[in-house]
Design a protein around this motif. Structure first.
Motif, PDB file in Angstrom:
ATOM      1  N   SER A 144     132.571  66.872 -49.387  1.00 46.05           N
ATOM      2  CA  SER A 144     131.529  67.685 -48.360  1.00 46.05           C
ATOM      3  C   SER A 144     130.177  67.284 -48.720  1.00 46.05           C
ATOM      4  O   SER A 144     129.760  67.570 -49.629  1.00 46.05           O
ATOM      5  CB  SER A 144     131.713  69.173 -48.102  1.00 46.05           C
ATOM      6  OG  SER A 144     130.837  69.759 -47.182  1.00 46.05           O
ATOM      7  N   ILE A 145     129.533  66.834 -47.578  1.00 48.78           N
ATOM      8  CA  ILE A 145     128.010  66.604 -47.523  1.00 48.78           C
ATOM      9  C   ILE A 145     127.337  67.336 -46.399  1.00 48.78           C
ATOM     10  O   ILE A 145     127.958  67.104 -45.406  1.00 48.78           O
ATOM     11  CB  ILE A 145     127.530  65.016 -47.824  1.00 48.78           C
ATOM     12  CG1 ILE A 145     128.503  64.174 -48.718  1.00 48.78           C
ATOM     13  CG2 ILE A 145     126.425  64.808 -47.623  1.00 48.78           C
ATOM     14  CD1 ILE A 145     128.623  62.883 -48.819  1.00 48.78           C
ATOM     15  N   GLU A 146     126.294  67.848 -46.720  1.00 51.89           N
ATOM     16  CA  GLU A 146     125.443  68.439 -45.782  1.00 51.89           C
ATOM     17  C   GLU A 146     124.080  67.882 -45.592  1.00 51.89           C
ATOM     18  O   GLU A 146     123.366  67.444 -46.735  1.00 51.89           O
ATOM     19  CB  GLU A 146     125.216  69.905 -45.796  1.00 51.89           C
ATOM     20  CG  GLU A 146     124.403  70.634 -44.919  1.00 51.89           C
ATOM     21  CD  GLU A 146     124.307  72.152 -45.085  1.00 51.89           C
ATOM     22  OE1 GLU A 146     124.199  72.954 -44.312  1.00 51.89           O
ATOM     23  OE2 GLU A 146     125.044  72.483 -46.256  1.00 51.89           O
ATOM     24  N   MET A 170     122.693  59.050 -47.190  1.00 58.18           N
ATOM     25  CA  MET A 170     124.179  59.129 -47.676  1.00 58.18           C
ATOM     26  C   MET A 170     124.909  58.036 -48.040  1.00 58.18           C
ATOM     27  O   MET A 170     125.480  57.869 -48.942  1.00 58.18           O
ATOM     28  CB  MET A 170     124.727  59.857 -46.366  1.00 58.18           C
ATOM     29  CG  MET A 170     126.326  60.561 -46.663  1.00 58.18           C
ATOM     30  SD  MET A 170     127.597  59.203 -46.414  1.00 58.18           S
ATOM     31  CE  MET A 170     127.408  59.029 -44.584  1.00 58.18           C
ATOM     32  N   THR A 228     126.435  57.376 -51.709  1.00 58.29           N
ATOM     33  CA  THR A 228     127.799  57.315 -52.072  1.00 58.29           C
ATOM     34  C   THR A 228     128.273  56.058 -52.190  1.00 58.29           C
ATOM     35  O   THR A 228     129.519  55.839 -52.662  1.00 58.29           O
ATOM     36  CB  THR A 228     128.428  58.116 -50.737  1.00 58.29           C
ATOM     37  OG1 THR A 228     128.105  57.517 -49.755  1.00 58.29           O
ATOM     38  CG2 THR A 228     128.169  59.553 -50.634  1.00 58.29           C
ATOM     39  N   TYR A 251     133.970  60.688 -42.468  1.00 56.70           N
ATOM     40  CA  TYR A 251     134.068  59.315 -43.146  1.00 56.70           C
ATOM     41  C   TYR A 251     135.327  59.316 -44.040  1.00 56.70           C
ATOM     42  O   TYR A 251     135.856  60.176 -44.369  1.00 56.70           O
ATOM     43  CB  TYR A 251     132.662  59.185 -43.885  1.00 56.70           C
ATOM     44  CG  TYR A 251     131.532  58.925 -43.257  1.00 56.70           C
ATOM     45  CD1 TYR A 251     131.167  57.530 -43.154  1.00 56.70           C
ATOM     46  CD2 TYR A 251     130.783  59.706 -42.633  1.00 56.70           C
ATOM     47  CE1 TYR A 251     130.150  57.177 -42.444  1.00 56.70           C
ATOM     48  CE2 TYR A 251     129.445  59.303 -42.035  1.00 56.70           C
ATOM     49  CZ  TYR A 251     129.314  57.997 -41.897  1.00 56.70           C
ATOM     50  OH  TYR A 251     128.297  57.535 -40.947  1.00 56.70           O
ATOM     51  N   ARG A 287     133.667  64.773 -45.490  1.00 54.82           N
ATOM     52  CA  ARG A 287     132.947  65.178 -44.306  1.00 54.82           C
ATOM     53  C   ARG A 287     131.645  65.352 -44.447  1.00 54.82           C
ATOM     54  O   ARG A 287     131.109  65.881 -45.174  1.00 54.82           O
ATOM     55  CB  ARG A 287     133.857  66.333 -43.899  1.00 54.82           C
ATOM     56  CG  ARG A 287     135.400  66.362 -43.869  1.00 54.82           C
ATOM     57  CD  ARG A 287     136.071  65.296 -42.770  1.00 54.82           C
ATOM     58  NE  ARG A 287     137.415  65.024 -43.033  1.00 54.82           N
ATOM     59  CZ  ARG A 287     137.625  63.788 -43.859  1.00 54.82           C
ATOM     60  NH1 ARG A 287     136.987  62.884 -44.106  1.00 54.82           N
ATOM     61  NH2 ARG A 287     138.905  63.606 -43.812  1.00 54.82           N
ATOM     62  N   VAL A 288     130.888  65.024 -43.374  1.00 54.93           N
ATOM     63  CA  VAL A 288     129.522  65.288 -43.123  1.00 54.93           C
ATOM     64  C   VAL A 288     129.124  65.840 -42.057  1.00 54.93           C
ATOM     65  O   VAL A 288     129.426  65.894 -40.911  1.00 54.93           O
ATOM     66  CB  VAL A 288     128.888  63.725 -43.067  1.00 54.93           C
ATOM     67  CG1 VAL A 288     127.371  63.671 -43.248  1.00 54.93           C
ATOM     68  CG2 VAL A 288     129.081  62.945 -44.338  1.00 54.93           C
ATOM     69  N   MET A 348     125.771  67.243 -40.321  1.00 56.77           N
ATOM     70  CA  MET A 348     124.370  66.837 -39.938  1.00 56.77           C
ATOM     71  C   MET A 348     123.845  67.415 -38.975  1.00 56.77           C
ATOM     72  O   MET A 348     124.427  67.714 -37.960  1.00 56.77           O
ATOM     73  CB  MET A 348     124.352  65.486 -39.826  1.00 56.77           C
ATOM     74  CG  MET A 348     123.136  64.785 -40.163  1.00 56.77           C
ATOM     75  SD  MET A 348     123.295  62.872 -40.340  1.00 56.77           S
ATOM     76  CE  MET A 348     123.942  62.772 -41.916  1.00 56.77           C
ATOM     77  N   THR A 376     119.379  66.981 -48.213  1.00 56.06           N
ATOM     78  CA  THR A 376     120.607  66.455 -48.365  1.00 56.06           C
ATOM     79  C   THR A 376     121.434  67.024 -49.554  1.00 56.06           C
ATOM     80  O   THR A 376     121.060  66.902 -50.531  1.00 56.06           O
ATOM     81  CB  THR A 376     120.739  64.885 -48.355  1.00 56.06           C
ATOM     82  OG1 THR A 376     120.053  64.557 -47.536  1.00 56.06           O
ATOM     83  CG2 THR A 376     122.246  64.155 -48.330  1.00 56.06           C
ATOM     84  N   PHE A 435     125.163  67.148 -51.795  1.00 51.62           N
ATOM     85  CA  PHE A 435     126.448  66.681 -51.943  1.00 51.62           C
ATOM     86  C   PHE A 435     127.243  67.517 -52.903  1.00 51.62           C
ATOM     87  O   PHE A 435     126.865  67.922 -53.721  1.00 51.62           O
ATOM     88  CB  PHE A 435     126.320  65.322 -52.920  1.00 51.62           C
ATOM     89  CG  PHE A 435     125.777  64.283 -52.098  1.00 51.62           C
ATOM     90  CD1 PHE A 435     126.218  63.284 -51.314  1.00 51.62           C
ATOM     91  CD2 PHE A 435     124.172  64.172 -52.064  1.00 51.62           C
ATOM     92  CE1 PHE A 435     125.493  62.244 -50.769  1.00 51.62           C
ATOM     93  CE2 PHE A 435     123.502  63.248 -51.558  1.00 51.62           C
ATOM     94  CZ  PHE A 435     124.014  62.114 -50.610  1.00 51.62           C
TER      95      PHE A 435
END
Length: 445
Positions: A189-191, A260, A264, A298, A302-303, A305, A317, A319
Motif C-alpha cells: 500500500s502507498i498513499e 512513486m 518503487t 499497480y 495499491r496506491v 492518491m 508520500t 510507503f
C-alpha cells in the motif's frame, strides 16, 4: 495490572526507549550534478519554448547548471518574452515563432514549457528538427498524444526527459535506495497527497494588466483547440479547462506518480483507476474538480492518491511496508520500524480461564527466554540546504544529451505517468472504473 500486561509493559516500554535513544537524523549530501560540467566539458546549447510561470522557473534554475547555456527563447506573449530574458539574467535572442529556433544548427536541445495541449505539436516539431527534448509535465494532454510522442522520440533516436523534478531529488533517490534494499519488507500500500488552500493553488492567477489580443497571439496559442474569442482568463488559467490542461491530475498527481515510480521502480501503466471528488469552492467556470481522490491498482501494490485545493495538509508520500514505514514529507524522509517482534497473545486470552491463560503464558515465555531485541532506530534524512531539484533534473538531461544514455524519466516513464493522470480524470468524469487496455492502447470504462 495482570501478568500479561506487566510483562508487555516492561518489554514494550524498554523497546520504545531504545527507539527514542537511537533515532538518527542525517543530512543528505548535496547533489554535485548542477555544479559540474557535462562529460568532456561540453556545454549543451539549448532554447526554451514557453517563458511563462514554469518556463521562467526553469531558466532561473538553468543558470546554476554549468553544463548548459540558453541561446534563445520563444513565447506568444510579449511580457513572457521579456520575463524570460530577466529570469535567465542574460540577453538572449527571443522570438514569437519557436520554429525559428528549431532552424538553428547551433541548438542541441529544447526545453518545452508550454500548455499541456501544445506538447505534442511542439515536441514533434523539435524531434523532426533533430533536437533533444526536455518537456514539462504532464508529458501529454491525452493518450493518443503521448503515444505519438513516444514513437517520434524513439524513431528519431532523440533523448527525452519529462519534467517532474522530484525524480532527481536527493530525498527521492535516497528513498529509492532504501526501498530497493528490502528494509521496508513487503509493500502492498502507498498513499500520496499534495494539498493547497489558496486561489493561487487552484490556478486563479491574476490577469496581467497588458493582456490583450494585441500582446498575446491568441489564434496561434489555440492552435487546434476549439476556436473561441480572446479570453485572458483562459490564457492565464489554462489548467482549469479540459481544452488545454489536465486539472489537479496533470498538475499535482503527476508529481506524486513520478515520485512513486522513481522510488518503487514501477515503470508501468496502472491496471485500473477509480476516482471520486467534487468541485466545491472554485466554481469559476472551470471543468475540473478542486478535490480529486483516486485509487490505483499497480502490479503488486495499491496506491491511494488525492489532491485537495481547499485544505493545505501538506505534500506527503507514504510507503507502508510489513517491516517499516517510509514517509516523505516535503524535503524530509523518515523510516520508522514496525514492531513485528514475537509477543504473547493478550486480547484473545480474555475469554480463557485463569489456569489456561497462565499455562499459555508460561509456555510462551519458556519458548522465548531471551528479551526481545530493541527496534531498529528511526531514521530521518533531510535535503541539503539550498538544494534545487529542478537544476539537478536539467543537469541530468544535459548530461544525457552528451552520453546518449536514457534518463530515468524518459519518454516511456513520462508517458506511463501521464496515462495514469488521464485514467484518473477519465474515471472522475465517466463515474466508473477506468481500465487500461494494453491491446488497444486505450482507456476503457
Amino acid at each position: 495490572m495482570g501478568p500479561i500486561s506487566r510483562r508487555d509493559f516492561v518489554r514494550l516500554g524498554a523497546g520504545a526507549v531504545s527507539v527514542a535513544a537511537a533515532a538518527k537524523s542525517i543530512a543528505l549530501e548535496p547533489s554535485v550534478l548542477a555544479a559540474q560540467s557535462a562529460p568532456s566539458d561540453r556545454k549543451i546549447r539549448f532554447v526554451s519554448i514557453g517563458t511563462g510561470i514554469r518556463g521562467c522557473d526553469l531558466l532561473r534554475s538553468a543558470k546554476k547548471v554549468q553544463s548548459g547555456v540558453c541561446v534563445g527563447t520563444a513565447d506568444l506573449y510579449e511580457m513572457h518574452r521579456k520575463a524570460g530574458v530577466e529570469a535567465y539574467g542574460s540577453e538572449v535572442p527571443t522570438t514569437k515563432d519557436y520554429r525559428e529556433l528549431l532552424d538553428r544548427k547551433d541548438v542541441d536541445a529544447v526545453v518545452v514549457a508550454v500548455a499541456d495541449f501544445q506538447h505534442r505539436h511542439v515536441v514533434l516539431d523539435c524531434v523532426a528538427a533533430g533536437k533533444d527534448v526536455y518537456c514539462e509535465k504532464p508529458m501529454s494532454h491525452n493518450v493518443a498524444d503521448g503515444l505519438a510522442m513516444v514513437k517520434a522520440v524513439q524513431d528519431g533516436k532523440r533523448i527525452f526527459q519529462a519534467g517532474s523534478q522530484r525524480v532527481s531529488s536527493t530525498v527521492f533517490k535516497k528513498a529509492a535506495e532504501i526501498y530497493k534494499s528490502g528494509r521496508l519488507g513487503e509493500v502492498t500500500s502507498i498513499e500520496a497527497y499534495t494539498d493547497r488552500n489558496s486561489p493561487s493553488g487552484a490556478w486563479v492567477y491574476p490577469v496581467a494588466p497588458d493582456a490583450s489580443a494585441e500582446t498575446i497571439d491568441w489564434t496561434t496559442w489555440l492552435r487546434d483547440a476549439p476556436q473561441r474569442p480572446f479570453d485572458a482568463a483562459r490564457f492565464f488559467r489554462w489548467r482549469c479547462f479540459a481544452d488545454y490542461g489536465e486539472g489537479v491530475a496533470g498538475d499535482l498527481f503527476v508529481h506524486l506518480l513520478s515520485g512513486m515510480q522513481c522510488v518503487t521502480g514501477i515503470n508501468a501503466i496502472p491496471e485500473r483507476a477509480y476516482s471520486t471528488g467534487s468541485l466545491t469552492h472554485f466554481k469559476d467556470g472551470r471543468d475540473f474538480p478542486d478535490l480529486l481522490v483516486t485509487l490505483y491498482d499497480y502490479p503488486g501494490v495499491r496506491v491511494n492518491m488525492h489532491c485537495n485545493q481547499n485544505n493545505a495538509a501538506g505534500d506527503i508520500t507514504i510507503f507502508y511496508g510489513k517491516e517499516s514505514t517510509l514517509t516523505i514529507n516535503g524535503n524530509t524522509l523518515t523510516v520508522t520500524s514496525q514492531d513485528t517482534r514475537p509477543q504473547p497473545e493478550g486480547y484473545a486470552l480474555d475469554g480463557w480461564t485463569a489456569e489456561t491463560k497462565k499455562k499459555y503464558l508460561d509456555d510462551w515465555h519458556a519458548a522465548h527466554p531471551q528479551a526481545p531485541a530493541p527496534l531498529p532506530a528511526t531514521e530521518t534524512y533531510s535535503a541539503p540546504q539550498g538544494s534545487d531539484d529542478t537544476a539537478d533534473h536539467l543537469s541530468n538531461f544535459f548530461q544525457a544529451v552528451v552520453t546518449r544514455e536514457h534518463v530515468v524519466e524518459d519518454e516511456v516513464f513520462g508517458n506511463n505517468c501521464a496515462i495514469a493522470c488521464h485514467m484518473a480524470n477519465h474515471s472522475y468524469f465517466h463515474k466508473n472504473v477506468a481500465m487500461w487496455d494494453a491491446a488497444s492502447q486505450t482507456i476503457k470504462g
